[in-house]
Design a protein around this motif. Structure first.
Motif, PDB file in Angstrom:
ATOM      1  N   ALA A  69       0.913  -1.133  -0.120  1.00 20.64           N
ATOM      2  CA  ALA A  69      -0.016  -0.143  -0.071  1.00 20.64           C
ATOM      3  C   ALA A  69       0.853   1.397   0.041  1.00 20.64           C
ATOM      4  N   SER A  70       2.196   1.199   0.391  1.00 21.02           N
ATOM      5  CA  SER A  70       2.859   2.299   0.489  1.00 21.02           C
ATOM      6  C   SER A  70       3.324   2.925  -0.966  1.00 21.02           C
ATOM      7  N   ILE A  71       3.269   1.916  -1.926  1.00 20.49           N
ATOM      8  CA  ILE A  71       3.512   2.416  -3.194  1.00 20.49           C
ATOM      9  C   ILE A  71       2.724   3.214  -4.222  1.00 20.49           C
ATOM     10  N   THR A  72       3.137   4.400  -4.384  1.00 22.11           N
ATOM     11  CA  THR A  72       2.355   5.731  -4.993  1.00 22.11           C
ATOM     12  C   THR A  72       2.118   5.421  -6.501  1.00 22.11           C
ATOM     13  N   PRO A  73       1.302   6.022  -7.040  1.00 21.35           N
ATOM     14  CA  PRO A  73       0.779   5.940  -8.539  1.00 21.35           C
ATOM     15  C   PRO A  73       2.268   6.322  -9.510  1.00 21.35           C
ATOM     16  N   ASP A  74       3.222   7.264  -8.774  1.00 25.21           N
ATOM     17  CA  ASP A  74       4.385   7.250  -9.764  1.00 25.21           C
ATOM     18  C   ASP A  74       5.338   6.172  -9.632  1.00 25.21           C
ATOM     19  N   SER A  75       5.387   5.353  -8.328  1.00 25.56           N
ATOM     20  CA  SER A  75       6.126   4.170  -8.149  1.00 25.56           C
ATOM     21  C   SER A  75       5.749   3.018  -9.253  1.00 25.56           C
ATOM     22  N   TYR A  76       4.175   3.108  -9.170  1.00 23.74           N
ATOM     23  CA  TYR A  76       3.514   2.055 -10.105  1.00 23.74           C
ATOM     24  C   TYR A  76       4.289   2.450 -11.677  1.00 23.74           C
ATOM     25  N   ARG A  77       4.358   3.512 -11.976  1.00 22.54           N
ATOM     26  CA  ARG A  77       4.882   3.742 -13.320  1.00 22.54           C
ATOM     27  C   ARG A  77       6.397   3.437 -13.439  1.00 22.54           C
ATOM     28  N   GLN A  78       7.090   3.616 -12.451  1.00 24.54           N
ATOM     29  CA  GLN A  78       8.339   3.229 -12.444  1.00 24.54           C
ATOM     30  C   GLN A  78       8.568   1.866 -12.497  1.00 24.54           C
ATOM     31  N   ILE A  79       7.774   0.880 -11.754  1.00 22.50           N
ATOM     32  CA  ILE A  79       7.671  -0.578 -11.577  1.00 22.50           C
ATOM     33  C   ILE A  79       7.260  -1.226 -13.291  1.00 22.50           C
ATOM     34  N   SER A  80       6.432  -0.312 -13.702  1.00 18.00           N
ATOM     35  CA  SER A  80       5.938  -0.651 -15.195  1.00 18.00           C
ATOM     36  C   SER A  80       7.294  -0.405 -16.221  1.00 18.00           C
ATOM     37  N   LYS A  81       8.096   0.370 -15.879  1.00 18.03           N
ATOM     38  CA  LYS A  81       9.102   0.641 -16.855  1.00 18.03           C
ATOM     39  C   LYS A  81      10.274  -0.421 -16.375  1.00 18.03           C
ATOM     40  N   VAL A  82      10.513  -0.830 -15.110  1.00 17.30           N
ATOM     41  CA  VAL A  82      11.597  -1.734 -15.047  1.00 17.30           C
ATOM     42  C   VAL A  82      11.081  -2.963 -15.609  1.00 17.30           C
ATOM     43  N   LEU A  83       9.857  -3.421 -15.595  1.00 20.46           N
ATOM     44  CA  LEU A  83       9.256  -4.934 -16.162  1.00 20.46           C
ATOM     45  C   LEU A  83       9.450  -4.662 -17.623  1.00 20.46           C
ATOM     46  N   ASP A  84       9.166  -3.544 -18.134  1.00 15.85           N
ATOM     47  CA  ASP A  84       9.455  -3.616 -19.511  1.00 15.85           C
ATOM     48  C   ASP A  84      10.869  -3.732 -19.889  1.00 15.85           C
ATOM     49  N   ASP A  85      11.723  -2.989 -19.243  1.00 13.36           N
ATOM     50  CA  ASP A  85      13.259  -3.196 -19.602  1.00 13.36           C
ATOM     51  C   ASP A  85      13.641  -4.646 -19.370  1.00 13.36           C
ATOM     52  N   ALA A  86      13.153  -5.041 -18.424  1.00 12.79           N
ATOM     53  CA  ALA A  86      13.603  -6.617 -18.028  1.00 12.79           C
ATOM     54  C   ALA A  86      13.328  -7.322 -19.141  1.00 12.79           C
TER      55      ALA A  86
END
Length: 269
Positions: A45-62
């Motif tokens: 729950a501590s993950i913010t909307p901006d962090s969600y976008r960061q996660i999306s980028k990491v998964l795409d890169d991986a």
């Protein structure tokens, strides 16, 4: 001219050598090449909307590294989404769960979830999580699945804001210490971590394993994967000057050649 070119070439060669010594080996992605890595993603729950976008980028890169991965999500407990050894392209569909579907209001449909005032697609692991955070559970599960599958060159990539429950600090320190002891490569992508949270990981692991992800609002250009090598511009320029000097030396200061004098006209045979 020979002396001037020789001095210039010597200076360029010495400078290029010094710059090359200062280079650091770049990483071909997130983890050492050929690793059987597990990506451990913070979905608390501590993950913010901006962090969600960061996660999306990491998964795409991986998904584009050409490596094989496992995938784990965690909050207060952990969920194995993909087993280790899965082709990286299988990770790409998971990034959609971290891309917003609408802004400005709370989602009402059952196929979306709300993170702040932003809605994201509902994911298959959210019902098993509570509002708590326990980073150790994600890392423990990562170690268990790596041991279970017996893969060579195991490695772990943690994607998190590094905030965890106070009660989780002792088990988290224990599992991090075990990872270091067993020499399992560990990299961390920090999602805008607080200074004291990052300091805890630095105190256990040192200061060379955490890459802080750039804020999405600053990442408007075509992104490059975290950890990729960049062109050493200074070294490239010095090498170009050195090459030009060598070319000039060959053109202007080549070895002298002697021609045999032609026989004088009318000389007796």
């Amino acid at each position: 001219m020979r002396i001037a070119l020789a001095i210039g070439l010597l200076l360029c060669g010495t400078t290029a050598f010094a710059l090359a010594l200062d280079l650091r080996e770049g990483r071909r992605g997130f983890l050492p090449a050929g690793s059987n890595g597990v990506i451990v993603v913070d979905a608390s729950a501590s993950i913010t909307p901006d962090s969600y976008r960061q996660i999306s980028k990491v998964l795409d890169d991986a998904s584009k590294t050409g490596e094989r991965w496992g995938l784990i999500f965690f909050s207060d407990n952990a969920y194995e989404a993909l087993p280790p050894g899965t082709k990286g392209t299988a990770i790409a569909p998971f990034s959609r769960f971290f891309r917003p579907v609408r802004r400005g209001r709370v989602a009402s449909e059952s196929n979306t979830i709300s993170v702040g005032d932003v809605s994201f697609p509902a994911n298959p692991w959210g019902e098993d999580f509570t509002a708590g955070t326990s980073i150790s559970t994600g890392l423990v599960l990562a170690r268990e699945v790596l041991d279970r599958d017996g893969l060579e060159k195991p490695a772990i990539l943690l994607v998190s804001d590094l905030a965890t429950a106070q009660s989780d600090l002792p088990p988290l320190r224990e599992v991090l210490t075990e990872i270091v002891r067993d020499r399992i490569p560990l990299r961390i992508v920090g999602l805008s971590p607080a200074t004291h949270d990052k300091a805890f990981f630095d105190s256990v692991l040192g200061k060379k394993v955490i890459d802080v992800a750039p804020p999405p609002s600053l990442d408007r250009a075509e992104p490059t994967g975290l950890g990729e090598s960049r062109l050493p511009v200074a070294l490239a320029l010095v090498c170009a000057v050195l090459l030009a000097g060598l070319t000039a030396n060959e053109l202007w200061c080549g070895r002298l050649t002697w021609r045999r004098p032609s026989a004088a006209k009318g000389a007796p045979a």
